[in-house]
Design a protein around this motif. Structure first.
Motif, PDB file in Angstrom:
ATOM      1  N   PHE A 187       0.842  -1.204   0.000  1.00  0.00           N
ATOM      2  CA  PHE A 187       0.000   0.000   0.000  1.00  0.00           C
ATOM      3  C   PHE A 187       0.878   1.255   0.000  1.00  0.00           C
ATOM      4  N   PHE A 188       1.928   1.233   0.788  1.00  0.00           N
ATOM      5  CA  PHE A 188       2.816   2.394   0.835  1.00  0.00           C
ATOM      6  C   PHE A 188       3.486   2.593  -0.528  1.00  0.00           C
ATOM      7  N   LEU A 189       3.992   1.504  -1.094  1.00  0.00           N
ATOM      8  CA  LEU A 189       4.654   1.601  -2.403  1.00  0.00           C
ATOM      9  C   LEU A 189       3.674   2.057  -3.484  1.00  0.00           C
ATOM     10  N   ALA A 190       2.430   1.531  -3.416  1.00  0.00           N
ATOM     11  CA  ALA A 190       1.409   1.932  -4.395  1.00  0.00           C
ATOM     12  C   ALA A 190       1.158   3.431  -4.289  1.00  0.00           C
ATOM     13  N   SER A 191       1.124   3.944  -3.060  1.00  0.00           N
ATOM     14  CA  SER A 191       0.883   5.376  -2.895  1.00  0.00           C
ATOM     15  C   SER A 191       2.079   6.185  -3.400  1.00  0.00           C
ATOM     16  N   VAL A 192       3.283   5.655  -3.206  1.00  0.00           N
ATOM     17  CA  VAL A 192       4.489   6.352  -3.689  1.00  0.00           C
ATOM     18  C   VAL A 192       4.476   6.426  -5.218  1.00  0.00           C
ATOM     19  N   ILE A 193       3.959   5.392  -5.863  1.00  0.00           N
ATOM     20  CA  ILE A 193       3.906   5.391  -7.339  1.00  0.00           C
ATOM     21  C   ILE A 193       2.729   6.259  -7.828  1.00  0.00           C
ATOM     22  N   THR A 194       1.588   6.092  -7.175  1.00  0.00           N
ATOM     23  CA  THR A 194       0.362   6.722  -7.663  1.00  0.00           C
ATOM     24  C   THR A 194       0.354   8.243  -7.437  1.00  0.00           C
ATOM     25  N   GLU A 195       0.755   8.654  -6.265  1.00  0.00           N
ATOM     26  CA  GLU A 195       0.579  10.059  -5.903  1.00  0.00           C
ATOM     27  C   GLU A 195       1.306  11.045  -6.827  1.00  0.00           C
ATOM     28  N   PRO A 196       2.581  10.825  -7.160  1.00  0.00           N
ATOM     29  CA  PRO A 196       3.221  11.776  -8.079  1.00  0.00           C
ATOM     30  C   PRO A 196       2.527  11.844  -9.443  1.00  0.00           C
ATOM     31  N   ILE A 197       1.998  10.690  -9.897  1.00  0.00           N
ATOM     32  CA  ILE A 197       1.285  10.677 -11.184  1.00  0.00           C
ATOM     33  C   ILE A 197       0.020  11.535 -11.083  1.00  0.00           C
ATOM     34  N   GLN A 198      -0.697  11.380  -9.977  1.00  0.00           N
ATOM     35  CA  GLN A 198      -1.930  12.155  -9.766  1.00  0.00           C
ATOM     36  C   GLN A 198      -1.599  13.646  -9.688  1.00  0.00           C
ATOM     37  N   LEU A 199      -0.473  13.924  -9.070  1.00  0.00           N
ATOM     38  CA  LEU A 199      -0.057  15.338  -8.945  1.00  0.00           C
ATOM     39  C   LEU A 199       0.231  15.931 -10.322  1.00  0.00           C
ATOM     40  N   LEU A 200       0.932  15.149 -11.143  1.00  0.00           N
ATOM     41  CA  LEU A 200       1.290  15.632 -12.475  1.00  0.00           C
ATOM     42  C   LEU A 200       0.059  15.802 -13.363  1.00  0.00           C
ATOM     43  N   ILE A 201      -0.863  14.855 -13.300  1.00  0.00           N
ATOM     44  CA  ILE A 201      -2.009  14.887 -14.212  1.00  0.00           C
ATOM     45  C   ILE A 201      -3.119  15.817 -13.699  1.00  0.00           C
ATOM     46  N   PHE A 202      -3.485  15.636 -12.428  1.00  0.00           N
ATOM     47  CA  PHE A 202      -4.655  16.362 -11.919  1.00  0.00           C
ATOM     48  C   PHE A 202      -4.300  17.484 -10.947  1.00  0.00           C
ATOM     49  N   GLY A 203      -3.052  17.520 -10.573  1.00  0.00           N
ATOM     50  CA  GLY A 203      -2.647  18.541  -9.599  1.00  0.00           C
ATOM     51  C   GLY A 203      -3.141  18.227  -8.199  1.00  0.00           C
ATOM     52  N   SER A 204      -3.446  16.940  -7.967  1.00  0.00           N
ATOM     53  CA  SER A 204      -3.948  16.575  -6.632  1.00  0.00           C
ATOM     54  C   SER A 204      -2.785  16.537  -5.643  1.00  0.00           C
ATOM     55  N   GLY A 210      -0.654  12.592  -1.037  1.00  0.00           N
ATOM     56  CA  GLY A 210      -1.179  12.037   0.222  1.00  0.00           C
ATOM     57  C   GLY A 210      -0.757  10.586   0.341  1.00  0.00           C
ATOM     58  N   LEU A 211       0.463  10.402   0.803  1.00  0.00           N
ATOM     59  CA  LEU A 211       0.995   9.033   0.886  1.00  0.00           C
ATOM     60  C   LEU A 211       0.246   8.224   1.949  1.00  0.00           C
ATOM     61  N   PHE A 212       0.274   6.919   1.756  1.00  0.00           N
ATOM     62  CA  PHE A 212      -0.361   6.027   2.735  1.00  0.00           C
ATOM     63  C   PHE A 212       0.488   6.004   4.007  1.00  0.00           C
ATOM     64  N   ASN A 213      -0.160   6.366   5.087  1.00  0.00           N
ATOM     65  CA  ASN A 213       0.541   6.348   6.372  1.00  0.00           C
ATOM     66  C   ASN A 213      -0.175   5.373   7.312  1.00  0.00           C
ATOM     67  N   PRO A 214       0.376   4.170   7.456  1.00  0.00           N
ATOM     68  CA  PRO A 214      -0.325   3.173   8.283  1.00  0.00           C
ATOM     69  C   PRO A 214      -0.378   3.551   9.763  1.00  0.00           C
ATOM     70  N   PHE A 215       0.489   4.461  10.178  1.00  0.00           N
ATOM     71  CA  PHE A 215       0.547   4.808  11.606  1.00  0.00           C
ATOM     72  C   PHE A 215      -0.364   5.975  11.969  1.00  0.00           C
ATOM     73  N   LYS A 216      -1.044   6.496  10.952  1.00  0.00           N
ATOM     74  CA  LYS A 216      -1.949   7.619  11.180  1.00  0.00           C
ATOM     75  C   LYS A 216      -3.118   7.171  12.070  1.00  0.00           C
ATOM     76  N   ASP A 217      -3.436   7.938  13.047  1.00  0.00           N
ATOM     77  CA  ASP A 217      -4.566   7.692  13.975  1.00  0.00           C
ATOM     78  C   ASP A 217      -4.433   6.364  14.729  1.00  0.00           C
ATOM     79  N   ASN A 218      -3.255   5.805  14.755  1.00  0.00           N
ATOM     80  CA  ASN A 218      -3.004   4.536  15.468  1.00  0.00           C
ATOM     81  C   ASN A 218      -3.947   3.403  15.050  1.00  0.00           C
ATOM     82  N   GLU A 219      -4.372   3.456  13.803  1.00  0.00           N
ATOM     83  CA  GLU A 219      -5.325   2.432  13.348  1.00  0.00           C
ATOM     84  C   GLU A 219      -4.644   1.109  13.020  1.00  0.00           C
TER      85      GLU A 219
END
Lengths: 263, 295
Positions: free
Chosen positions: A116-133, A136-145
């Protein structure tokens, strides 16, 4: 130890293609969902997606993990064509069981989290380039979930591991059904227990007044203490006794199958 | 009983040269009784041929002695251990090649890397040699190979694993003609005094000059466990043009140009070498009490 490592290697090599396909499906699904949401956000003016990974992570960790675990023993232990290799493999039953249990209990959750982390590392820059989004990398430690999810995974994975060794076919569906039946039985027992213990209360016309009594500060503290003790015992049972029981029983099931002829 | 006596104490922890000892075993598939009071002893340093009619229980016997099936009565000992316990120390001394088997979706080299660590005496160099002899492409995927090619890979693996006992169930099924010859040569070259082969087969002609002693299973028991030479010492096989009399012939068979006759060997009597097919027919017919046999 060498044999255990060899068994782990065998587990990986025999399932390599399936695991790779599964991993690719996860990456593609994440990319597709992220892209769809970014498209909508870009052209409909809504906010950009930030929670896709954390929303999908529990599904793949739990449901995907349980299905994967359910299939772990189907070929080696229950397929008449393939079981000869498993039976004749020079390793102890414990080693054979531990290798599979390690794959499902330890390797799978770590692999999915990393994926999931690697997928976010690959996906996010592409989304930024295409859509300007925004990134938001996957952070498994967020909210202690993650800790809570892994704890749930540990408990229920052991149940599905037991199902995988217990049922010869349709392991996942049968385990789900069996768990349902157990819950129904436990629910019925709890109802019966409540009805017997609180028989006087049920029969009393002063039930409402009885219940008000518990809100009295004099009784409330006692009730909360008792509840905390009960909650502690339940947690120990749920997170430690139940999974260990399932794992030990699953091992004995492997022993039983190995100790009877394969026909 | 088997001929070669290997008196040295075994490195596998057995006394003497008995590899397999089955005593008074019985086995049944649900209601179908297969073996009762079966006794069998297999000695080290031999290539045993296991023969029997269809359904005689050859594969079942091999599974019983490799611990894949459990006897319902009697006892089985392989290298002085109970195979039913499937201990790693015993399993790494047994290689079992089934008649039919699935192989994982991977190259032969990957298969080798995956399973060879389980066999402590595995010889990677010899695996390459055997595969070359069998003309197997190690870079081809196993699931894309024909049955014969798969068998060659597994056979090469089994021989290179250097296990003390190799159990081969119909190993020449699916092999082409040159490969059958290669099989005989390879097995013969891989044979050492510490190894034992048990080869179950219907293709007796493929195994001629390779398997000896012979075990013949019939009606739930072992009716023959001896060398071909021991039979040749007592009996003689001749080809006659005239029909032989029933009194002198132990077994007769009508062949092209006359009759093949097996009779008791007399002083200075000479005959043809006894082939496995004839031996099998003789033993089966004799066990039925119909001396004179097939006409």
């Amino acid at each position: 130890m060498n044999r255990l490592l060899a068994l782990l290697k065998r587990e990986w090599k025999t399932g390599q293609k399936d695991y790779s396909t599964y991993g690719l499906v996860i990456v593609l699904l994440l990319f597709a969902f992220e892209t769809m949401q970014s498209l909508v956000a870009r052209y409909a003016g809504s906010s950009f997606p930030m929670e896709v990974y954390s929303e999908m992570f529990p599904g793949f960790l739990l449901l995907g993990g349980f299905i994967t675990t359910s299939l772990l023993f189907s070929e080696d232990m229950f397929s008449k064509d393939a079981q000869h290799t498993w039976l004749m493999l020079p390793a102890t039953n414990l080693e054979k069981f531990v290798s599979k249990a390690l794959i499902s209990t330890l390797v799978y959750p770590i692999a999915v989290t990393l994926l999931f982390f690697l997928a976010s590392v690959i996906t996010e820059p592409i989304q930024l380039l295409i859509f300007g989004s925004p990134i938001g990398l996957f952070n498994p430690f967020k909210d202690n979930e993650l800790g809570s999810l892994l704890a749930q995974y540990w408990v229920w994975n052991s149940v599905f591991l037991l199902g995988a060794t217990f049922f010869r076919k349709a392991h996942f569906v049968k385990t789900v059904l069996a768990v349902g039946v157990v819950f129904l039985g436990l629910g019925a027992l709890a109802l019966l227990f409540t009805r017997i213990v609180f028989a006087i209360k049920f029969g009393s016309s002063l039930q409402m007044f009885d219940s008000f009594m518990y809100f009295d500060s004099r009784y409330l503290q006692d009730s909360l203490t008792a509840l905390k003790v009960f909650s502690g015992i339940t947690k120990v049972f749920y997170y430690a006794v139940l999974p260990v029981f399932c794992l030990v029983t699953a091992y004995f099931r492997v022993e039983e199958v190995q100790a009877t002829d394969a026909v | 009983m088997a001929s070669q006596e290997v008196s040295v104490s075994s490195e596998y922890g057995i006394e003497g040269d008995v590899v397999v000892r089955m005593t008074d075993i019985s086995f049944a598939y649900q209601s179908k009784k297969l073996f009762s009071n079966l006794d069998l002893e297999i000695r080290r340093g031999n290539i045993y041929g296991l023969l029997g009619k269809n359904g005689a229980g050859k594969t079942t016997l091999l599974k019983l002695l490799s611990g894949q099936l459990f006897v319902q009565g009697g006892s089985v000992e392989v290298f002085a251990q109970n195979p039913q316990k499937r201990t790693p120390s015993l399993l790494q001394e047994i290689f079992y090649l089934p008649e039919e088997f699935p192989l994982p979706k991977m190259k032969a080299t990957e298969y080798l890397a995956m399973l060879s660590p389980f066999y402590p005496r595995f010889d990677h160099t010899m695996f390459g040699v055997y595969c070359k002899d069998f003309d197997v492409d190690l870079n081809q995927r196993l699931d894309q190979m024909s049955l014969g090619q798969k068998k060659k890979v597994l056979l090469s693996f089994g021989l290179a694993s250097n296990t003390a006992l190799l159990i081969l169930d119909e190993p020449t099924n699916g092999l082409d003609i040159p490969s059958k010859r290669q099989f005989r040569q390879t097995v013969a070259s891989a044979m050492t005094e510490n190894r034992t082969f048990i080869i179950s087969t219907h293709q007796v002609r493929d195994m001629e000059n390779l398997i000896d002693p012979i075990i013949i299973l019939h009606d739930g028991s072992v009716i023959f466990n001896d060398t071909v030479a021991s039979v040749s010492d007592k009996y003689v096989l001749n080809l006659t043009t005239s029909e032989p009399s029933k009194e002198h012939a132990l077994y007769t068979e009508k062949v092209l140009g006359g009759w093949m006759v097996l009779s008791e060997r007399g002083e200075g009597s000479e005959g043809q070498p006894l082939d496995l097919e004839t031996l099998f027919n003789v033993v089966i017919q004799t066990s039925k009490g119909t001396m004179g046999g097939v006409r």
